[in-house]
Design a protein around this motif. Structure first.
Motif, PDB file in Angstrom:
ATOM      1  N   VAL A 180     -52.637  26.600  56.263  1.00 47.03           N
ATOM      2  CA  VAL A 180     -53.132  25.488  57.085  1.00 47.03           C
ATOM      3  C   VAL A 180     -54.551  25.114  56.664  1.00 47.03           C
ATOM      4  O   VAL A 180     -54.902  23.932  56.562  1.00 47.03           O
ATOM      5  N   ASN A 217     -54.488  23.215  53.553  1.00 44.23           N
ATOM      6  CA  ASN A 217     -53.995  21.849  53.794  1.00 44.23           C
ATOM      7  C   ASN A 217     -55.106  20.923  54.260  1.00 44.23           C
ATOM      8  O   ASN A 217     -54.959  19.699  54.158  1.00 44.23           O
ATOM      9  N   PRO A 240     -56.678  19.954  57.437  1.00 38.28           N
ATOM     10  CA  PRO A 240     -56.258  18.910  58.376  1.00 38.28           C
ATOM     11  C   PRO A 240     -57.242  17.764  58.518  1.00 38.28           C
ATOM     12  O   PRO A 240     -56.848  16.644  58.834  1.00 38.28           O
ATOM     13  N   THR A 273     -56.837  14.250  56.856  1.00 38.71           N
ATOM     14  CA  THR A 273     -55.830  13.296  57.296  1.00 38.71           C
ATOM     15  C   THR A 273     -56.433  12.068  57.951  1.00 38.71           C
ATOM     16  O   THR A 273     -55.735  11.082  58.158  1.00 38.71           O
ATOM     17  N   THR A 320     -50.188  22.419  60.851  1.00 37.32           N
ATOM     18  CA  THR A 320     -51.149  21.437  60.343  1.00 37.32           C
ATOM     19  C   THR A 320     -50.993  20.100  61.050  1.00 37.32           C
ATOM     20  O   THR A 320     -51.975  19.478  61.475  1.00 37.32           O
ATOM     21  N   LEU A 321     -49.753  19.644  61.187  1.00 38.48           N
ATOM     22  CA  LEU A 321     -49.511  18.385  61.883  1.00 38.48           C
ATOM     23  C   LEU A 321     -49.938  18.477  63.352  1.00 38.48           C
ATOM     24  O   LEU A 321     -50.487  17.520  63.908  1.00 38.48           O
ATOM     25  N   ARG A 338     -53.613  18.078  63.555  1.00 38.77           N
ATOM     26  CA  ARG A 338     -54.001  16.703  63.283  1.00 38.77           C
ATOM     27  C   ARG A 338     -53.724  15.798  64.472  1.00 38.77           C
ATOM     28  O   ARG A 338     -54.556  14.978  64.859  1.00 38.77           O
ATOM     29  N   THR A 345     -49.295  18.732  52.213  1.00 42.14           N
ATOM     30  CA  THR A 345     -48.609  19.963  52.605  1.00 42.14           C
ATOM     31  C   THR A 345     -48.250  20.753  51.360  1.00 42.14           C
ATOM     32  O   THR A 345     -48.059  20.191  50.277  1.00 42.14           O
TER      33      THR A 345
END
Length: 281
Positions: free
Chosen positions: A104, A107, A109, A112, A192-193, A196, A265
């Motif tokens: 994570v 990634n 976040p 984004t 992660t989503l 976000r 991702t």
């Protein structure tokens, strides 16, 4: 050249456990998996880097090897393999969650924000509706304390699922990856989503709350809801409006070509690298 170290963001497994490093003394080489080090990977990476180098270099001072010996660190469990390679594994209990959190972190976040700018704009427009629509005031005043929290969690979950499916981010066992690694990919993607969308929700909540405090007169709101009002009423309106806005923002991402979350991702980045390697061949 005394030693070659290869650092990768791909999570690796060996002997059924997350692999932090693999050393091949015969070739003076080692591969290090950055996500397995967890959220604080940068700090731990220096110690791991030095330990691997000192294990591979024949003439390394003994006191330096003892200084960077990782066998006593709680977050590592060294294990000798039957072949010439030597594996350094994550802890049995904390290795999996640390690896997922490390994925994570890689990634990122926060990257984004540009991809979700259109979603934030649409969510703000939909959320602002709650500031000017008195029925939202009445509804928020009538709801119990726990129900707005459930509505917010439902809105966040709905947007996460929508982003996951509409962008094709759920990894399936369609390529040569161990099933456990695919689980890591999917868990890190979902988390992660979630982070976000949660950040989007909280940002939207703060914007609507500030707008509500400026626009909505307390006396006028008291007439509409037929009860005395205080700051909690503004908070409830902002929270409920943010939930409505987040759902609208999630729908907009499906129609905005500039919103591409797939390269943010692990699974999609790995598949992109494999396609590039195949094209180069």
């Amino acid at each position: 050249m005394d030693a070659v170290l290869m650092l990768t963001e791909i999570p690796r497994l060996s002997h059924g456990r997350p692999e932090i490093a693999k050393l091949i003394p015969n070739h003076h080489a080692a591969s290090l998996s950055y996500p397995t080090l967890g959220v604080l990977g940068r700090r731990r990476l220096i110690a791991l880097f030095m330990s691997c180098v000192l294990r591979l270099v024949d003439n390394a001072p003994e006191e330096e090897r003892e200084r960077y010996d990782l066998r006593w660190n709680r977050w590592l469990e060294p294990e000798a393999a039957e072949d010439a390679a030597r594996y350094l594994h994550a802890h049995t209990l904390t290795g999996v969650p640390r690896t997922v959190l490390g994925m994570v972190a890689t990634n990122a976040p926060w990257r984004t924000a540009p991809q979700l700018s259109s979603a934030l704009a649409a969510a703000s427009a939909a959320g602002a509706f709650g500031v000017f629509y008195s029925y939202i005031w009445q509804m928020s005043a009538a709801l119990s304390t726990g129900r707005p929290v459930m509505i917010g969690l439902l809105a966040i979950t709905s947007m996460v699922v929508w982003l996951l499916l509409s962008n094709g981010l759920w990894e399936r066992a369609s390529h040569a990856e161990p099933a456990e690694v695919l689980v890591y990919y999917n868990l890190s993607t979902v988390l992660t989503l979630f982070l976000r969308v949660l950040a989007l929700y909280l940002s939207l909540f703060a914007l609507i709350l500030a707008a509500g405090l400026v626009v909505i007169d307390p006396d006028f709101m008291a007439q509409i809801v037929q009860r005395p009002v205080d700051l909690s009423n503004y908070v409830d309106i902002a929270w409920l409006s943010a939930a409505m806005g987040v759902v609208a923002g999630g729908l907009v991402t499906s129609f905005d070509e500039s919103t591409d979350l797939r390269r943010l991702t692990h699974g999609r980045r790995e598949m992109s690298r494999r396609r590039q390697d195949e094209d180069d061949r």
